[in-house]
Motif scaffolding. Structure first.
Motif, PDB file in Angstrom:
ATOM      1  N   ALA A  78      87.362   4.435  -6.182  1.00 37.73           N
ATOM      2  CA  ALA A  78      88.064   4.924  -4.987  1.00 37.73           C
ATOM      3  C   ALA A  78      88.806   6.221  -5.308  1.00 37.73           C
ATOM      4  N   LEU A  79      89.412   6.249  -6.497  1.00 39.39           N
ATOM      5  CA  LEU A  79      90.145   7.461  -6.910  1.00 39.39           C
ATOM      6  C   LEU A  79      89.186   8.651  -7.009  1.00 39.39           C
ATOM      7  N   SER A  80      88.006   8.389  -7.586  1.00 42.93           N
ATOM      8  CA  SER A  80      86.995   9.442  -7.728  1.00 42.93           C
ATOM      9  C   SER A  80      86.601   9.988  -6.371  1.00 42.93           C
ATOM     10  N   MET A  81      86.329   9.088  -5.446  1.00 42.14           N
ATOM     11  CA  MET A  81      85.880   9.514  -4.117  1.00 42.14           C
ATOM     12  C   MET A  81      86.968  10.305  -3.393  1.00 42.14           C
ATOM     13  N   ALA A  82      88.232   9.849  -3.544  1.00 45.15           N
ATOM     14  CA  ALA A  82      89.334  10.564  -2.889  1.00 45.15           C
ATOM     15  C   ALA A  82      89.452  11.979  -3.456  1.00 45.15           C
ATOM     16  N   HIS A  83      89.307  12.094  -4.790  1.00 44.58           N
ATOM     17  CA  HIS A  83      89.380  13.420  -5.423  1.00 44.58           C
ATOM     18  C   HIS A  83      88.250  14.317  -4.918  1.00 44.58           C
ATOM     19  N   VAL A  84      87.061  13.741  -4.814  1.00 45.64           N
ATOM     20  CA  VAL A  84      85.917  14.538  -4.346  1.00 45.64           C
ATOM     21  C   VAL A  84      86.157  14.998  -2.913  1.00 45.64           C
ATOM     22  N   ALA A  85      86.706  14.108  -2.097  1.00 43.21           N
ATOM     23  CA  ALA A  85      86.986  14.471  -0.697  1.00 43.21           C
ATOM     24  C   ALA A  85      87.995  15.622  -0.643  1.00 43.21           C
ATOM     25  N   ILE A  86      89.036  15.541  -1.484  1.00 38.38           N
ATOM     26  CA  ILE A  86      90.045  16.613  -1.482  1.00 38.38           C
ATOM     27  C   ILE A  86      89.404  17.923  -1.952  1.00 38.38           C
ATOM     28  N   ALA A  87      88.578  17.823  -3.001  1.00 33.99           N
ATOM     29  CA  ALA A  87      87.905  19.027  -3.513  1.00 33.99           C
ATOM     30  C   ALA A  87      87.028  19.639  -2.422  1.00 33.99           C
ATOM     31  N   ALA A  88      86.348  18.778  -1.654  1.00 30.31           N
ATOM     32  CA  ALA A  88      85.496  19.274  -0.567  1.00 30.31           C
ATOM     33  C   ALA A  88      86.341  19.992   0.487  1.00 30.31           C
ATOM     34  N   PHE A  89      87.500  19.433   0.786  1.00 32.54           N
ATOM     35  CA  PHE A  89      88.384  20.077   1.772  1.00 32.54           C
ATOM     36  C   PHE A  89      88.870  21.438   1.265  1.00 32.54           C
ATOM     37  N   ILE A  90      89.147  21.518  -0.031  1.00 33.74           N
ATOM     38  CA  ILE A  90      89.603  22.801  -0.586  1.00 33.74           C
ATOM     39  C   ILE A  90      88.490  23.850  -0.448  1.00 33.74           C
ATOM     40  N   ILE A  91      87.252  23.442  -0.764  1.00 38.00           N
ATOM     41  CA  ILE A  91      86.128  24.381  -0.638  1.00 38.00           C
ATOM     42  C   ILE A  91      85.990  24.819   0.823  1.00 38.00           C
ATOM     43  N   VAL A 117      91.352  27.730  -8.841  1.00 40.44           N
ATOM     44  CA  VAL A 117      90.259  27.329  -9.741  1.00 40.44           C
ATOM     45  C   VAL A 117      90.757  26.262 -10.730  1.00 40.44           C
ATOM     46  N   THR A 118      91.960  26.469 -11.268  1.00 42.99           N
ATOM     47  CA  THR A 118      92.511  25.505 -12.231  1.00 42.99           C
ATOM     48  C   THR A 118      92.703  24.142 -11.571  1.00 42.99           C
ATOM     49  N   ALA A 119      93.339  24.157 -10.394  1.00 42.16           N
ATOM     50  CA  ALA A 119      93.600  22.894  -9.694  1.00 42.16           C
ATOM     51  C   ALA A 119      92.286  22.194  -9.369  1.00 42.16           C
ATOM     52  N   PHE A 120      91.301  22.977  -8.965  1.00 43.38           N
ATOM     53  CA  PHE A 120      90.000  22.420  -8.601  1.00 43.38           C
ATOM     54  C   PHE A 120      89.360  21.736  -9.819  1.00 43.38           C
ATOM     55  N   MET A 121      89.428  22.412 -10.960  1.00 38.59           N
ATOM     56  CA  MET A 121      88.832  21.848 -12.185  1.00 38.59           C
ATOM     57  C   MET A 121      89.519  20.546 -12.584  1.00 38.59           C
ATOM     58  N   VAL A 122      90.858  20.579 -12.573  1.00 32.48           N
ATOM     59  CA  VAL A 122      91.605  19.385 -12.989  1.00 32.48           C
ATOM     60  C   VAL A 122      91.322  18.232 -12.025  1.00 32.48           C
ATOM     61  N   MET A 123      91.272  18.570 -10.740  1.00 33.15           N
ATOM     62  CA  MET A 123      91.074  17.530  -9.726  1.00 33.15           C
ATOM     63  C   MET A 123      89.689  16.905  -9.830  1.00 33.15           C
ATOM     64  N   LEU A 124      88.685  17.742 -10.028  1.00 31.18           N
ATOM     65  CA  LEU A 124      87.308  17.249  -9.968  1.00 31.18           C
ATOM     66  C   LEU A 124      86.801  16.702 -11.304  1.00 31.18           C
ATOM     67  N   PHE A 125      87.193  17.319 -12.401  1.00 33.04           N
ATOM     68  CA  PHE A 125      86.557  16.942 -13.666  1.00 33.04           C
ATOM     69  C   PHE A 125      87.398  16.019 -14.547  1.00 33.04           C
ATOM     70  N   ALA A 162      98.097  18.927   2.183  1.00 33.76           N
ATOM     71  CA  ALA A 162      98.790  20.065   1.559  1.00 33.76           C
ATOM     72  C   ALA A 162      97.785  20.945   0.819  1.00 33.76           C
ATOM     73  N   SER A 163      96.809  20.334   0.140  1.00 32.49           N
ATOM     74  CA  SER A 163      95.795  21.112  -0.585  1.00 32.49           C
ATOM     75  C   SER A 163      94.978  21.950   0.388  1.00 32.49           C
ATOM     76  N   TYR A 164      94.610  21.352   1.498  1.00 35.04           N
ATOM     77  CA  TYR A 164      93.799  22.057   2.496  1.00 35.04           C
ATOM     78  C   TYR A 164      94.529  23.305   2.990  1.00 35.04           C
ATOM     79  N   ARG A 165      95.822  23.184   3.156  1.00 36.91           N
ATOM     80  CA  ARG A 165      96.607  24.291   3.697  1.00 36.91           C
ATOM     81  C   ARG A 165      96.969  25.336   2.631  1.00 36.91           C
ATOM     82  N   ALA A 166      97.298  24.839   1.415  1.00 44.43           N
ATOM     83  CA  ALA A 166      97.908  25.733   0.422  1.00 44.43           C
ATOM     84  C   ALA A 166      96.913  26.402  -0.531  1.00 44.43           C
ATOM     85  N   PHE A 167      95.862  25.671  -0.926  1.00 39.78           N
ATOM     86  CA  PHE A 167      94.961  26.232  -1.946  1.00 39.78           C
ATOM     87  C   PHE A 167      93.961  27.200  -1.333  1.00 39.78           C
ATOM     88  N   ARG A 168      94.402  28.436  -1.114  1.00 41.25           N
ATOM     89  CA  ARG A 168      93.477  29.445  -0.579  1.00 41.25           C
ATOM     90  C   ARG A 168      93.519  30.670  -1.487  1.00 41.25           C
TER      91      ARG A 168
END
Lengths: 281, 220, 258
Positions: free
Chosen positions: A245-258, B144-152, B127-133
């Motif tokens: 669940a944590l993995s999926m939530a992180h992926v969703a947030i990453a997708a929103f950032i992109i 880029v750093t936040a993205f890497m830490v979050m995803l990997f 907050a990420s959606y709004r702030a990380f631009r």
């Protein structure tokens, strides 16, 4: 459309996160969990303890962060009891004493550890750092009874326990103040006892300078740390189950950032084009 | 005199706490002062409860909009107090397993608290959606750093990384832990902590010397 | 003598004496008229704008002094900022709401806000409801404070003090309520959340410098110069110690170890 997406109603984001968290509970992904160096260090600190060592476990968390800290505590108790170590549980947070009771009973049921000879729950004491300093040479002065009112002298495993000097390892489950920083200042600084900790993911970066300087010898960081530890113990529990669940939530947030950045870039390009057209006219 | 007495008490208490920290025979003084503090904090709970009762009681009396919520709050407060003080077995404690107080703790307080904490996941997303631009070079580095830490740093991200050609030779988890978190992040945190610690000493000194008096209220 | 003094804390004592001495010297030096330069802190400059916005909109100002008790220096630093905010808000005869997480802090903030209204010549405008206690538990407090944000819709919100896990819950709800937000904390783990959600943020030591910056009191400004001098010495020790340690000389590290 772009403007609408750029200021997307946050309820859509909340909905997406909810779905991302629920899916893995219905269809588990069974993702492999890789153990980090920090977790290995934590594991080794307990692994190297000789049989019969006395570990003081401090339950300094509340109901809010129970989901992150409690699985760590359960796994560490299992680890300690299977290595025949003794555990003195106490709490600097009022709710911590009740979580300690719950975790100790569950671990005792699993491993056969006995109350009074293998573990004791001394309960909660108000005062934070004051308690740690006051109990420095005489724990009994601050904890004359256990949580159920049994006197110190009637508990067999407490014979020979005086102050921090007689404790082999401190293990603090810490989510704020008082917490592991107070242990580092008092028990680490003045009594030079080794300290390991488990923190929430949010507060872990604050403890990292102390880990790097060696003042904390091992750390479990949030639910990820707890799940890695469970994997090392070959005893998957609540934390390992929550990692999908944590993995999926992180992926969703990453997708929103992109998505946010693509929209931002498209908006910028549109504005630039509009200004050029305006300038030309 | 109204201001001088608190200033003297502050100075004496502060000086005693500093001296006892370095001297063994006087360490009991520190414990004594801390006991005083705990007693004052405990007594102040009465003030807190009184504030709650007055503020919410007034709204219920006036039947202000949403007064039903105030009534729920007061009823919950009184019910919990009653269970904690009055309903537990003789010779036992209110916190013993099976008491009404324990039931409230396990079935009301714990889940509600956990639910509020879990809201963080949603708020981090918004907050990420709004702030990380990527508005500037600095913001892009942060992004880029936040993205890497979050995803990997999650199993799924590590699995994805292992599928990448060439890059998979780099242990991404170890890289993030050693370089980003252990290196840049820790260095930045230490700088902020050092600055804040010096600031803290400065504020403490100003309070001890009576230069900073805001906590006493305005002078007139 | 061994039984009297904790010799393992000698280096600590020398450090404290040096830092305190340096700050005190610059503080009293400033009393003689030496006025140091102090860089602009946008977050503190924004206090007036935020209050002005609240006045224009006719909406209240919300001030949250953190979730720590009075034994935390961040709370004391927050009370200094509150004093200035309360004086400004009171001078416009506007409501200033201060929900508290600790009852001792509540009694202090109550006194500060009440006397600010009296000083501004509007003692009758102060209502005891403005400064109130919500809950000692951080998430209960966050729920209560978020409720106030949604009901009262303040035009400006200040989060100054020690915040823990509830920081983002508060800041995101404040953002959703449409308020201009100014935050300040020395709790490193919560800084990213405030930076992401608030319009202005005081980072670490800036929180402790706020009182001096706002009051422009020469002695307080002098203390900031003292802090800078101390930081310069610390930076030198870090660089010097790192070089020596890399060359195999450990005596700087040994000196600093208890």
């Amino acid at each position: 459309m772009l403007d609408k997406l750029s200021s997307l109603d946050r309820r859509w984001i909340f909905l997406a996160i909810t779905i991302a968290v629920i899916i893995p509970f219905v269809f588990p992904l069974g993702l492999p969990i890789k153990v980090s160096q920090q977790t290995k260090q934590f594991y080794e600190c307990i692994e190297q303890l000789p049989q019969g060592s006395v570990v003081c476990m401090s339950f300094d968390y509340g109901p809010g962060t129970r989901v992150e800290c409690h699985p760590m505590a359960q796994a560490a108790l299992y680890h300690l009891f299977t290595r025949r170590c003794k555990v003195i549980a106490l709490a600097l947070w009022p709710e911590g004493a009740l979580f300690a009771r719950e975790a100790l009973r569950e671990a005792a049921k699993e491993t056969g550890a006995a109350e009074g000879t293998d573990y004791v729950n001394l309960g909660y004491k108000a005062g934070g750092e004051v308690v740690l300093r006051g109990a420095g040479d005489d724990l009994r002065a601050f904890f004359p009874n256990d949580i159920d009112g049994r006197s110190w002298d009637s508990i067999p495993m407490l014979k020979g326990i005086k102050g921090w000097d007689t404790i082999d390892l401190i293990c603090a489950w810490s989510m704020g103040k008082p917490g592991v920083l107070e242990y580092v200042r008092v028990v680490g600084g003045s009594y030079h006892r080794p300290i390991i900790t488990g923190t929430t993911a949010v507060t872990a970066p604050e403890a990292m300078p102390l880990v790097n300087s060696g003042q904390i010898e091992g750390i479990l960081q949030g639910m990820r740390g707890a799940s890695e530890y469970e994997v090392m113990l070959k005893r998957p529990g609540a934390a390992a189950r929550g990692m999908d669940a944590l993995s999926m939530a992180h992926v969703a947030i990453a997708a929103f950032i992109i998505m946010a950045n693509v929209i931002y870039w498209l908006n910028k390009r549109r504005d630039r084009r509009n200004s050029l057209v305006g300038g030309g006219a | 005199m109204k201001r001088e007495v608190p200033l003297i008490i502050t100075f004496v208490a502060g000086a005693v706490m500093i001296v006892q920290f370095y001297t063994l025979p006087l360490s009991w003084l520190g414990d004594l002062f801390n006991d005083f503090f705990n007693i004052i904090v405990t007594c102040a709970y009465v003030l807190g409860a009184a504030s709650l009762l007055i503020a919410n009681g007034r709204k219920i009396q006036r039947q202000a909009p949403g007064w039903g919520y105030n009534a729920v709050l007061l009823l919950s407060l009184l019910a919990t107090l009653f269970c904690g003080f009055c309903i537990f077995p003789q010779g036992g404690l209110p916190t013993d397993a099976g008491t009404p107080f324990d039931w409230i703790f396990q079935n009301v307080y714990t889940p509600m608290s956990a639910a509020t904490y879990s809201l963080l996941a949603f708020y981090i997303a918004s907050a990420s959606y709004r702030a990380f631009r990527a508005r500037s070079a600095e913001a892009t580095i942060l992004l880029v750093t936040a993205f890497m830490v979050m995803l990997f740093r999650i199993p799924l991200g590590e699995l994805l990384w292992e599928q990448l050609p060439i890059l998979h030779y780099l242990d991404i988890g170890d890289f993030i832990e050693t370089w980003i978190i252990g290196g840049f992040n820790t260095a930045g945190q230490r700088a902020i902590m050092l600055g804040a610690s010096v600031g803290l000493i400065s504020v403490s000194l100003k309070i001890l010397l009576g230069i900073e008096r805001s906590y006493l209220g305005s002078a007139d | 003598m061994d039984a009297f003094f904790c010799w393992d804390k000698l280096n600590n004592l020398i450090g404290v004496l040096f830092i305190s001495g340096c700050i005190a010297w610059h503080t009293f030096q400033a009393r003689r008229g030496a006025r140091p330069f102090i860089r602009r802190l946008p977050a503190l400059g924004a206090l007036d704008d935020a209050i002005g916005r609240a006045v224009e909109m006719g909406k209240p100002v919300l001030y949250i002094p953190g979730v720590a008790d009075i034994d935390d220096a961040q709370t004391l630093a927050s009370v200094s900022v509150l004093e200035r905010v309360a004086e400004d808000v009171a001078s416009y005869d506007m409501p200033l709401l201060v929900p508290n997480c600790c009852s001792v802090v509540m009694s202090m903030t109550q006194e500060v806000v009440r006397s600010a209204y009296a000083k501004a010549g509007h003692p009758e405008a102060f209502q005891s409801d403005y400064v109130r206690y919500l809950c000692d538990e951080q998430f209960g407090f966050a729920a209560g404070a978020s409720g106030i944000m949604m009901r009262e819709r303040p035009a400006a919100i200040f989060y100054i003090g020690n915040f823990l896990g509830e920081a983002l819950i508060l800041a995101e709800n404040g953002n959703a309520s449409g308020a201009i937000q100014v935050a300040g904390t020395a709790t490193v783990s919560q800084l990213p959340f405030f930076v992401a959600s608030c319009d202005y943020t005081l980072i670490g030591e800036e929180l402790y410098a706020a009182s001096a910056y706002l009051s422009q009191d020469p002695m307080q400004l002098g203390s900031l110069k003292g802090q800078d001098a101390v930081k310069a010495v610390i930076m030198f020790i870090i660089v010097f110690g790192t070089v020596l340690y890399s060359l195999g000389f450990t005596w700087v590290k040994d000196l600093l170890t208890p």
